[in-house]
Design an enzyme around this catalytic site. Structure first.
Site, PDB file in Angstrom:
ATOM      1  CB  SER A   1      -0.582  -5.780  -9.661  1.00 46.29           C
ATOM      2  OG  SER A   1      -1.091  -6.745  -9.041  1.00 46.29           O
TER       3      SER A   1
ATOM      4  N   GLY B   1       4.636  -8.791 -10.700  1.00 44.12           N
ATOM      5  CA  GLY B   1       5.909  -8.907  -9.451  1.00 44.12           C
ATOM      6  C   GLY B   1       6.494  -7.917 -10.852  1.00 44.12           C
TER       7      GLY B   1
ATOM      8  N   GLY C   1       6.208  -6.908 -14.135  1.00 42.52           N
ATOM      9  CA  GLY C   1       5.313  -5.090 -14.347  1.00 42.52           C
ATOM     10  C   GLY C   1       3.608  -6.135 -14.147  1.00 42.52           C
TER      11      GLY C   1
ATOM     12  N   GLY D   1       0.310  -3.007  -4.529  1.00 45.11           N
ATOM     13  CA  GLY D   1      -0.843  -3.652  -5.914  1.00 45.11           C
ATOM     14  C   GLY D   1      -1.522  -2.223  -5.139  1.00 45.11           C
ATOM     15  CG  ASP D   2      -2.969  -2.098  -0.926  1.00 48.46           C
ATOM     16  OD1 ASP D   2      -3.278  -2.404  -1.687  1.00 48.46           O
ATOM     17  OD2 ASP D   2      -2.364  -1.993   0.133  1.00 48.46           O
TER      18      ASP D   2
END
Length: 184
Positions: free
Chosen positions: A94, A96, A99, A126-127
């Site tokens: 990930s 930010g 993308g 992220g979760d």
């Protein structure tokens, strides 16, 4: 025994050994259960040694894994290549506003979301990606289809919009897909 996959996410609780994720990955492998590992630091380093099905570090965590500052897309793919060579089947990084980077031994993509307004925070993005991964794996999505789905979910999450089929389809149409550097 009947699980399809195991998600190991977040920090290890106080008083639990840093190798707990490593042990759980090995246990899951005995039952052919795919593991998604989303953690950092020592638990991530040790977990990787057990070759989980997929890991999801962010750029900072990837940088720490390879002990190198990542200043370009080329650096990111070089770091991804290093991790894949350790036996990891799939990696999602990930990044930010950039993308996310999705890679395995055969393919690599950077999926860039459309510019969005973030009303509150990116905490939890992220979760939401990991939750999307579980759905995509369960549904048998192809690699690129999974990447687009997961990026769309995370984009909707941080924008504060409802995560539903209509909004996912709208975001998917606006994603920029950059084929990654050759990883072999």
């Amino acid at each position: 025994k009947k699980a399809k996959f195991l998600i190991l996410s977040g920090s290890v609780p106080k008083g639990i050994s840093s190798d707990i994720y490593q042990e759980l990955i090995l246990m899951a492998k005995k039952y052919d259960v795919k593991t998604i590992l989303d953690t950092s630091g020592t638990p991530l380093r040790l977990g990787i040694e057990s070759n989980p099905y997929l890991i999801k570090p962010n750029l900072f965590e990837l940088s720490n894994l390879v002990d190198k500052k990542l200043t370009s897309t080329s650096d990111v793919y070089q770091a991804i290549h290093t991790i894949l060579n350790k036996g990891i089947k799939n990696i999602i990084v990930s990044a930010g506003e950039q993308g996310a980077f999705f890679a395995n031994k055969e393919k690599g993509y950077q999926i860039v979301p459309p510019e969005i307004k973030v009303p509150y925070t990116t905490v939890g993005a992220g979760d939401s990606m990991v939750a999307g991964l579980a759905i995509a794996i369960d549904e048998g999505y192809g690699f690129l289809q999974m990447a687009k789905f997961v990026t769309s979910i995370a984009t909707l999450y941080v924008s504060g919009k409802d995560i539903n089929q209509e909004n996912i389809a709208e975001i998917k149409d606006r994603l920029e897909i950059v084929e990654g550097e050759h990883l072999k």
